[in-house]
Each structure stands twice: as C-alpha cells, then as structure tokens.
Design a protein around this motif. Structure first.
Motif, PDB file in Angstrom:
ATOM      1  N   UNK A  80      14.954 -40.989  10.038  1.00 16.43           N
ATOM      2  CA  UNK A  80      15.257 -40.143  11.317  1.00 16.43           C
ATOM      3  C   UNK A  80      16.402 -40.672  12.046  1.00 16.43           C
ATOM      4  N   UNK A  81      16.381 -41.844  12.316  1.00 21.26           N
ATOM      5  CA  UNK A  81      17.666 -42.389  12.843  1.00 21.26           C
ATOM      6  C   UNK A  81      18.850 -41.997  12.130  1.00 21.26           C
ATOM      7  N   UNK A  82      19.023 -42.083  10.854  1.00 24.36           N
ATOM      8  CA  UNK A  82      20.092 -41.445  10.190  1.00 24.36           C
ATOM      9  C   UNK A  82      20.308 -40.238  10.227  1.00 24.36           C
ATOM     10  N   UNK A  83      19.365 -39.187  10.389  1.00 27.96           N
ATOM     11  CA  UNK A  83      19.598 -37.954  10.354  1.00 27.96           C
ATOM     12  C   UNK A  83      20.112 -37.523  11.755  1.00 27.96           C
ATOM     13  N   UNK A  84      19.586 -38.160  12.809  1.00 25.98           N
ATOM     14  CA  UNK A  84      20.082 -38.223  14.321  1.00 25.98           C
ATOM     15  C   UNK A  84      21.499 -38.446  14.378  1.00 25.98           C
ATOM     16  N   UNK A  85      21.959 -39.461  13.731  1.00 26.40           N
ATOM     17  CA  UNK A  85      23.187 -39.803  13.612  1.00 26.40           C
ATOM     18  C   UNK A  85      24.372 -38.939  12.768  1.00 26.40           C
ATOM     19  N   UNK A  86      23.585 -38.326  11.844  1.00 23.45           N
ATOM     20  CA  UNK A  86      24.395 -37.600  10.825  1.00 23.45           C
ATOM     21  C   UNK A  86      24.530 -35.969  11.425  1.00 23.45           C
ATOM     22  N   UNK A  87      23.500 -35.529  11.675  1.00 19.58           N
ATOM     23  CA  UNK A  87      23.448 -33.994  12.134  1.00 19.58           C
ATOM     24  C   UNK A  87      23.864 -33.922  13.710  1.00 19.58           C
ATOM     25  N   UNK A  88      23.270 -34.906  14.583  1.00 18.85           N
ATOM     26  CA  UNK A  88      23.775 -34.980  16.075  1.00 18.85           C
ATOM     27  C   UNK A  88      24.854 -34.391  16.222  1.00 18.85           C
ATOM     28  N   UNK A  89      26.069 -34.849  15.725  1.00 15.94           N
ATOM     29  CA  UNK A  89      27.538 -34.587  16.103  1.00 15.94           C
ATOM     30  C   UNK A  89      27.702 -32.862  16.006  1.00 15.94           C
ATOM     31  N   UNK A  90      26.985 -32.316  15.054  1.00 14.28           N
ATOM     32  CA  UNK A  90      27.525 -31.052  14.804  1.00 14.28           C
ATOM     33  C   UNK A  90      26.311 -29.969  15.712  1.00 14.28           C
ATOM     34  N   UNK A  91      25.498 -30.560  16.412  1.00  8.38           N
ATOM     35  CA  UNK A  91      24.757 -29.824  17.381  1.00  8.38           C
ATOM     36  C   UNK A  91      25.376 -29.644  18.587  1.00  8.38           C
ATOM     37  N   UNK A  92      25.601 -28.357  19.166  1.00  6.84           N
ATOM     38  CA  UNK A  92      26.198 -27.958  20.404  1.00  6.84           C
ATOM     39  C   UNK A  92      25.178 -27.489  21.364  1.00  6.84           C
ATOM     40  N   UNK A  93      25.461 -27.341  22.549  1.00  6.61           N
ATOM     41  CA  UNK A  93      24.995 -26.803  23.781  1.00  6.61           C
ATOM     42  C   UNK A  93      25.546 -25.413  24.153  1.00  6.61           C
ATOM     43  N   UNK A  94      24.638 -24.576  24.457  1.00  8.83           N
ATOM     44  CA  UNK A  94      25.429 -23.313  24.430  1.00  8.83           C
ATOM     45  C   UNK A  94      24.927 -22.774  26.121  1.00  8.83           C
ATOM     46  N   UNK A  95      26.012 -22.315  26.927  1.00  8.39           N
ATOM     47  CA  UNK A  95      25.489 -21.618  28.191  1.00  8.39           C
ATOM     48  C   UNK A  95      26.015 -20.129  28.211  1.00  8.39           C
ATOM     49  N   UNK A  96      25.076 -19.466  28.619  1.00  7.74           N
ATOM     50  CA  UNK A  96      25.099 -18.081  28.659  1.00  7.74           C
ATOM     51  C   UNK A  96      25.511 -17.659  30.170  1.00  7.74           C
ATOM     52  N   UNK A  97      26.540 -17.076  30.505  1.00 10.64           N
ATOM     53  CA  UNK A  97      26.967 -16.637  31.662  1.00 10.64           C
ATOM     54  C   UNK A  97      27.066 -15.261  32.086  1.00 10.64           C
ATOM     55  N   UNK A  98      26.517 -14.659  33.156  1.00  9.45           N
ATOM     56  CA  UNK A  98      26.816 -13.162  33.324  1.00  9.45           C
ATOM     57  C   UNK A  98      27.339 -12.875  34.728  1.00  9.45           C
ATOM     58  N   UNK A  99      27.926 -11.801  34.712  1.00  9.32           N
ATOM     59  CA  UNK A  99      28.429 -11.604  36.128  1.00  9.32           C
ATOM     60  C   UNK A  99      27.398 -10.965  37.153  1.00  9.32           C
ATOM     61  N   UNK A 100      27.367 -11.837  38.306  1.00  5.34           N
ATOM     62  CA  UNK A 100      26.447 -11.291  39.164  1.00  5.34           C
ATOM     63  C   UNK A 100      27.097 -11.224  40.571  1.00  5.34           C
ATOM     64  N   UNK A 101      26.320 -11.079  41.622  1.00  5.44           N
ATOM     65  CA  UNK A 101      26.922 -10.450  43.009  1.00  5.44           C
ATOM     66  C   UNK A 101      27.991 -11.498  43.443  1.00  5.44           C
TER      67      UNK A 101
END
Length: 392
Positions: free
Chosen positions: A95-116
C-alpha cells in the motif's frame, strides 16, 4: 638301547623344544584386549556420528528444494502465525509503495464558474494523468458547466486546463494542461480483479485541504449496475472510503494498476457507509480513447424510451415503448408507442438496460432484429442502429 635310555632322550628333546617357545605374559594379553575394545567403541561412535550428521544435513537440505522448472529456491513451510505476520507486513508495504508510485500522478481539479462577483468555486475533484504530455482523466460531473478549470499537481504547481471531451453517460471526461514529462498512471485489467482483493483509493478527499489522501479496503463486489441520471453504470464496489473530492481519482490494486475511476455521484443516492463505487477501467478505456481522439463517444442507438412490464399470466414480458425518437433506427423500422419489445438480437429483455447492453455490443449502422408484441400478435422487425447524439 634300553627303555630308560629312550625316555631320557625324549625328555631331553621336549626340554629343548620348550626352550624355543616364548610364552606371552597374561597381563600383556589383557591390555591388548582392552585396546581392541576401546578401538571398537571409537569406531562405532564415529560411524554412528557420521550417520546422524548425514541424516540431519539431508533433512535440512530436503527442506530447500530447487524446482526443475525455474530452479528457484522453495523455502520451508512457515509457522502460520509467522506467515500471517509476513503477509500483513507485505500488504502494508505494498500500500505504501502504491501511494508513492501512483500518488504523484493524481491531481486536484477545481471547477470555477462565472457569478455575480466573478469566478466562483463551483466544485472540486480529482484526476489521473494518463499521458506525460498533460492528458488527464476525471469525472464528467467534476468539470460539468465549468467556465474555468485549474489543475493542482502533486508538486503544488497550479495549471489552467481545457476540456478535450466529456461524456455524461459514462461520467468520464478528458482534460489537458500545457506541461511535459509528467508522471503517469498505469491502467490494469479489471477482468482479473476478484472480490476480496485489496483496493486503494487516492484523491483530494473534501478538497485541496486533504490533497493526496489514501484510503484502503477491499473489492466488495464486481459488475454492479447502478443507475444515475437515466444511465446504467457498470461499476466496481469497494469499502475503501470515497469522499467528496475523490471523484475522478484512481482505484488501484496492490500492484499500483488503476482498475477503476472513482465516482461518488454514482452511489450518492444510496446514502450508505462502506459502499464506494468506481467506473470499471475496462469499460472506460475505449471511452477515454475516443474522448482523446475525437472529443466525443460514438454509440449505437435504438431510439426508444420505455419501462419494464409483465402481463398477469407472465406470458408477455419486456419493455413497454412510451416514446420513439423521430428518424432513429426504431422510428424508421416502424416501432410505435404502446409496442412491447420482448427480444432483441434473439435475447430476452426485461428492461431498458437489457436493451442498451445488447445494443452497445454492436456498431453504428449494424442491424438487429427486435421481437415485438403488438395488438395481441408477435411481429419481428429489423432495426438499423443509428448514432446516439449528444451526451444522452
């Protein structure tokens, strides 16, 4: 010569013979026996020791056998408790190895929309980098309706992203950032996954504050069919925690292969703990490829909507047609509302999902035969499959 002279002569001879014979002392004879006995004891002990030593060595060697196939050393059987401890340790390390191997290829995505007040946060999720040149897979609902999308890499670098293609029906989307030499994930073969296998989810649980969260559990079930927004999803069920923000992130096996794309929305209406769902990666591969190449997914389409019905005597069972789309394959073939489709392609159907599953095994332009119950009679019609338009 008289007898007395003869006896005297014989006696003299005997005395001469005795003088020539040497007699061994009885004490010396006894010492030789003792030495011989001691020698025998030593000899027996040496032989016994040799046999015992050979037995022990052979026994030890017998516990390590070289197999004829690969000449690999087969270790002796371990104590059950030791084997269990070793197994648990290996599992944790994996599990540690998976986290270290795959983790760097996981990203956070923010969705922004126009508001007032300008751009506002409309939601967030996760994604996985599938190509080092900036191609990222996520959920459709993560980027749905976005006016601006930003991606946060594991290095904390923030990049703008554009949507290459999105498919509402599969809840998948491909976005791209302008970057090179990015770490990537490796797709696995979800057909090899078994119930009880370890499952590892990685993503931005609850947003960027908990970026790169790793949760682990098991595969709870396979080939689950979940309905969401009128679409049927073939998903993997897991008890690994999948929270808001995990959507679009990877579900991995112990080898670090991605076996599913996590999607919270699919199971959101169940409102239950320990029941997370991921889109089966084998189902997603072709969709992702189509989104990368053409920005859309081309699917065959029958062109009907309806619901499941069963007659009181159970003789009639199928899909009651409520609506037929104009110019669709069903419309051109003459299928009408109030018809009941009982079979498609020679297979019995109970609901719309059965029809969709059969249709998706064909290509656009291919023909399928539908058996219909109409006005008390059974008829057969041939339908040429049309293309599904839009993200239905």
């Amino acid at each position: 010569m008289n007898d007395d002279n003869i006896k005297d002569a014989n006696w003299e001879n005997v005395k001469d013979d005795e003088a020539k014979i040497k007699f061994v002392n009885s004490k010396k004879r006894s010492n030789i026996k003792k030495i011989a006995s001691l020698f025998c004891v030593v000899l027996v002990a040496a032989v016994s020791g040799g046999i015992s030593g050979a037995y022990v060595i052979n026994k030890k060697q017998a516990s390590k056998i070289y197999t004829p196939d690969n000449r690999m050393l087969v270790e002796p059987k371990q104590d059950k408790s030791e084997a269990k401890d070793k197994s648990e340790s290996t599992k944790e390390n994996s599990i540690t190895e998976v986290a270290e191997t795959v983790g760097p290829a996981v990203v956070g995505i923010s969705n922004k929309s126009e508001g007032y007040f300008g751009l506002q946060d409309a939601g967030s999720g996760s994604g996985v980098i599938i190509d080092s040149n900036g191609y990222i897979v996520t959920n459709y609902h993560v980027v749905q309706g976005a006016d601006k999308i930003t991606v946060k890499l594991s290095s904390n670098k923030i990049l703008n992203a554009s949507v290459l293609g999105a498919d509402q029906r599969s809840d998948l989307a491909v976005i791209k950032v302008d970057a090179k030499n990015l770490p990537v994930v490796r797709f696995g073969d979800s057909s090899k996954v078994k119930v009880g296998d370890t499952a590892i989810a990685i993503g931005n649980s609850l947003g960027e504050q908990f970026a790169g969260s790793v949760t682990a559990g098991i595969i709870s079930a396979l080939n689950r069919k979940i309905e969401y927004n009128g679409s049927i999803y073939k998903v993997i069920q897991t008890d690994a925690a999948i929270n808001p923000g995990n959507s679009g992130g990877p579900l991995c096996d112990l080898q670090g292969n991605v076996i599913g794309i996590n999607s919270l929305k699919i199971g959101a209406n169940l409102n239950a703990e320990g029941m997370g769902f991921a889109i089966d990666i084998n189902e997603a591969k072709d969709i992702i490829k189509s989104l990368m190449n053409s920005g859309k997914v081309s699917r065959p389409y029958l062109g009907i909507s309806g619901e499941s019905v069963v007659s009181e005597d159970d003789k009639i069972q199928g899909v009651y047609i409520e609506q037929v789309e104009k110019n669709s394959g069903a419309g051109v073939a003459g299928i009408k509302p109030t018809d009941i489709i009982m079979q498609v392609d020679g297979k019995k159907v109970r609901d719309v999902s059965d029809i969709e599953e059969i249709i998706e095994s064909h290509k656009i332009g291919e023909k399928v035969e539908a058996e219909i119950w109409r006005d008390g009679k059974t008829i057969k019609v041939e339908v040429v499959l049309s293309e599904l338009k839009g993200n239905k």
